[in-house]
Design a protein around this motif. Structure first.
Motif, short mmCIF file in Angstrom:
data_model
loop_
_atom_site.label_atom_id
_atom_site.label_comp_id
_atom_site.label_asym_id
_atom_site.label_seq_id
_atom_site.Cartn_x
_atom_site.Cartn_y
_atom_site.Cartn_z
N PRO A 1 17.20 -7.42 14.08
CA PRO A 1 18.19 -6.76 13.23
C PRO A 1 17.69 -5.45 12.63
CG PRO A 1 17.14 -8.50 12.00
CD PRO A 1 16.57 -8.57 13.40
N VAL A 2 16.90 -4.71 13.38
CA VAL A 2 16.36 -3.41 12.96
C VAL A 2 16.40 -2.50 14.18
CG1 VAL A 2 14.83 -4.45 11.22
CG2 VAL A 2 13.99 -4.06 13.55
N PRO A 3 16.28 -1.17 14.01
CA PRO A 3 16.22 -0.28 15.17
C PRO A 3 15.09 -0.68 16.12
CG PRO A 3 16.54 0.98 13.17
CD PRO A 3 16.27 -0.43 12.74
N THR A 4 15.41 -0.71 17.39
CA THR A 4 14.48 -1.23 18.39
C THR A 4 14.47 -0.30 19.60
OG1 THR A 4 15.02 -3.48 17.68
CG2 THR A 4 13.87 -3.25 19.76
N VAL A 5 13.28 0.23 19.94
CA VAL A 5 13.12 1.13 21.07
C VAL A 5 12.19 0.49 22.09
CG1 VAL A 5 12.39 3.42 21.85
CG2 VAL A 5 13.45 3.14 19.60
N ALA A 6 12.63 0.46 23.34
CA ALA A 6 11.84 -0.13 24.42
C ALA A 6 11.31 0.96 25.33
CB ALA A 6 12.69 -1.11 25.22
N LEU A 7 10.00 1.06 25.46
CA LEU A 7 9.37 1.98 26.41
C LEU A 7 9.10 1.22 27.70
CD1 LEU A 7 6.79 3.79 24.08
CD2 LEU A 7 9.22 4.26 24.41
N TRP A 8 9.50 1.81 28.82
CA TRP A 8 9.32 1.15 30.11
C TRP A 8 8.90 2.18 31.14
CZ3 TRP A 8 12.28 2.32 34.49
CH2 TRP A 8 13.36 3.19 34.27
N SER A 9 8.35 1.71 32.26
CA SER A 9 7.90 2.62 33.31
C SER A 9 8.20 2.04 34.68
CB SER A 9 6.40 2.89 33.19
OG SER A 9 5.93 3.64 34.30
N GLU B 1 0.82 -1.22 0.00
CA GLU B 1 0.00 0.00 0.00
C GLU B 1 0.85 1.26 0.00
OE1 GLU B 1 -3.06 2.27 3.12
OE2 GLU B 1 -2.52 0.16 3.43
N THR B 2 1.94 1.25 0.75
CA THR B 2 2.73 2.46 0.96
C THR B 2 4.08 2.46 0.24
OG1 THR B 2 3.81 1.58 2.95
CG2 THR B 2 1.71 2.73 3.25
N GLY B 3 4.55 1.28 -0.16
CA GLY B 3 5.87 1.18 -0.77
C GLY B 3 7.00 1.32 0.23
N ARG B 4 6.69 1.17 1.53
CA ARG B 4 7.71 1.35 2.56
C ARG B 4 7.63 0.22 3.58
NH1 ARG B 4 7.02 7.62 4.31
NH2 ARG B 4 9.02 7.22 5.34
N ALA B 5 8.77 -0.06 4.20
CA ALA B 5 8.81 -1.07 5.26
C ALA B 5 7.99 -0.58 6.45
CB ALA B 5 10.25 -1.34 5.67
N VAL B 6 7.50 -1.52 7.23
CA VAL B 6 6.55 -1.24 8.32
C VAL B 6 7.28 -1.12 9.66
CG1 VAL B 6 4.57 -2.19 9.58
CG2 VAL B 6 4.71 -2.44 7.10
N THR B 7 6.84 -0.17 10.47
CA THR B 7 7.29 -0.08 11.86
C THR B 7 6.23 -0.73 12.73
OG1 THR B 7 8.53 1.96 11.48
CG2 THR B 7 7.95 1.43 13.76
N LEU B 8 6.65 -1.65 13.59
CA LEU B 8 5.71 -2.35 14.47
C LEU B 8 5.73 -1.73 15.85
CD1 LEU B 8 7.30 -4.88 12.67
CD2 LEU B 8 5.15 -5.87 13.43
N ILE B 9 4.54 -1.50 16.39
CA ILE B 9 4.39 -0.97 17.75
C ILE B 9 3.61 -2.01 18.54
CG2 ILE B 9 3.47 0.89 19.17
CD1 ILE B 9 3.63 2.69 16.69
N GLY B 10 4.28 -2.65 19.49
CA GLY B 10 3.65 -3.72 20.24
C GLY B 10 3.55 -3.40 21.71
N TRP B 11 2.37 -3.57 22.25
CA TRP B 11 2.14 -3.33 23.67
C TRP B 11 2.21 -4.65 24.43
CZ3 TRP B 11 -3.26 -3.44 26.04
CH2 TRP B 11 -3.21 -3.16 27.41
N SER B 12 3.03 -4.71 25.46
CA SER B 12 3.15 -5.88 26.33
C SER B 12 3.45 -7.14 25.50
CB SER B 12 1.89 -6.01 27.18
OG SER B 12 2.09 -6.85 28.28
N LEU B 13 2.60 -8.17 25.57
CA LEU B 13 2.82 -9.38 24.78
C LEU B 13 2.93 -9.06 23.30
CD1 LEU B 13 2.97 -12.48 24.52
CD2 LEU B 13 0.45 -12.49 24.48
N GLY B 14 2.19 -8.07 22.84
CA GLY B 14 2.27 -7.68 21.43
C GLY B 14 3.66 -7.26 21.02
N ARG C 1 10.85 -6.57 5.73
CA ARG C 1 9.57 -5.84 5.76
C ARG C 1 9.51 -4.82 6.89
NH1 ARG C 1 6.50 -8.33 2.09
NH2 ARG C 1 6.26 -10.62 2.12
N VAL C 2 10.51 -4.80 7.76
CA VAL C 2 10.41 -4.03 9.00
C VAL C 2 11.39 -2.87 9.04
CG1 VAL C 2 10.50 -4.16 11.52
CG2 VAL C 2 9.64 -6.11 10.20
N LYS C 3 10.86 -1.67 9.30
CA LYS C 3 11.69 -0.48 9.47
C LYS C 3 12.23 -0.40 10.89
CE LYS C 3 13.04 3.89 8.96
NZ LYS C 3 14.19 4.29 8.12
N GLY C 4 11.41 -0.79 11.88
CA GLY C 4 11.82 -0.73 13.27
C GLY C 4 10.74 -1.31 14.17
N VAL C 5 11.07 -1.43 15.44
CA VAL C 5 10.15 -1.99 16.43
C VAL C 5 10.12 -1.10 17.66
CG1 VAL C 5 9.72 -3.92 18.01
CG2 VAL C 5 10.46 -4.38 15.67
#
Length: 243
Positions: free
Chosen positions: A185-193, A112-125, A139-143
């Motif tokens: 093997p892609v940029p990976t950012v972890a949000l934590w609290s 649809e976009t012609g670009r790799a996808v960034t995945l945003i997963g909450w908890s188990l996701g 297929r993945v730009k980052g996580v």
């Protein structure tokens, strides 16, 4: 106030059997107030998003439906991203074909976009997102993970028994190949609290080498996908992956 955290050694001095305290666990009942605050700040959140048209795929946590991440999807869409739900309804735990189903969704968005996808997963996701990025890195730009227990003891949280009951699999033996602590093997950012209440902060923040960046967020576990602080942090994580 959020801060970038490259190393969180102090948190990892906790015992393997530690779990978040009861006070923080109970604070998750404030979810309706988080949702109300996000509605009041919707315009400001959208204005600060600064999207660049990238496709982003949202993956909910255990027992959560796509509706649960609706406020985040709306902010991302209005803020300049192509945001989509994962298309699998309520998350009832991993299945043999979970990664293949995510792949079909990601392939559709890439076409649809012609670009790799960034995945945003909450908890188990977020665990699904990390493993999918290893399964189909092209297929993945980052996580971006939100309160995801990808590091340390998989039982250092208040959800693992529920996970096993719902999914039918041991928490350390999902039905597909999984190395939780291995960085995709892609940029990976972890949000934590530190106020998570469900997942031990150290397990969601990870150690150097398990993710590229960790960002502390002032919210509860439930608030990652609904509180303005959680949604704003996702915006900062996406901004860190530009280029």
């Amino acid at each position: 106030m959020s801060s970038l955290v490259p190393v969180i050694a102090d948190l990892h001095r906790e015992k393997r059997t530690d779990r978040p305290g009861l006070r923080h666990l109970l604070s998750n009942v404030g979810l309706p107030m988080d949702i109300a605050r996000t509605r009041r700040r919707m315009n400001a959140l959208v204005a600060d998003m600064g999207g660049d048209g990238r496709p982003v795929l949202l993956i909910p946590g255990l027992l959560a439906s796509e509706k649960r991440m609706g406020a985040m999807r709306l902010v991302l869409e209005r803020g300049g991203y192509v945001a989509r739900d994962w298309g699998m309804g309520r998350n009832l735990g991993p299945r043999l074909d979970t990664l293949e189903q995510i792949d079909r969704r990601a392939e559709m968005m890439q076409r649809e976009t012609g670009r790799a996808v960034t995945l945003i997963g909450w908890s188990l996701g977020g665990l699904y997102a990390r493993e999918y990025a290893k399964f189909a890195p092209a297929r993945v730009k980052g996580v971006v993970t939100m309160g995801t227990p990808f590091s340390g003891d998989p039982r250092a949280n208040h959800a693992w028994r529920l996970y096993e009951w719902i999914s039918g699999f041991p928490v350390d033996m999902p039905p597909f190949a999984c190395n939780r602590e291995e960085k995709p093997p892609v940029p990976t950012v972890a949000l934590w609290s530190s106020r998570d209440g469900v997942v031990l902060p150290a397990c969601a923040a990870g150690r150097a080498g398990e993710r590229d960046l960790a960002i502390e967020v002032d919210c509860t576990h439930m608030g990652f996908a609904a509180a303005p602080e959680g949604i704003a942090a996702v915006g900062r994580a996406l901004a860190s992956m530009r280029g």
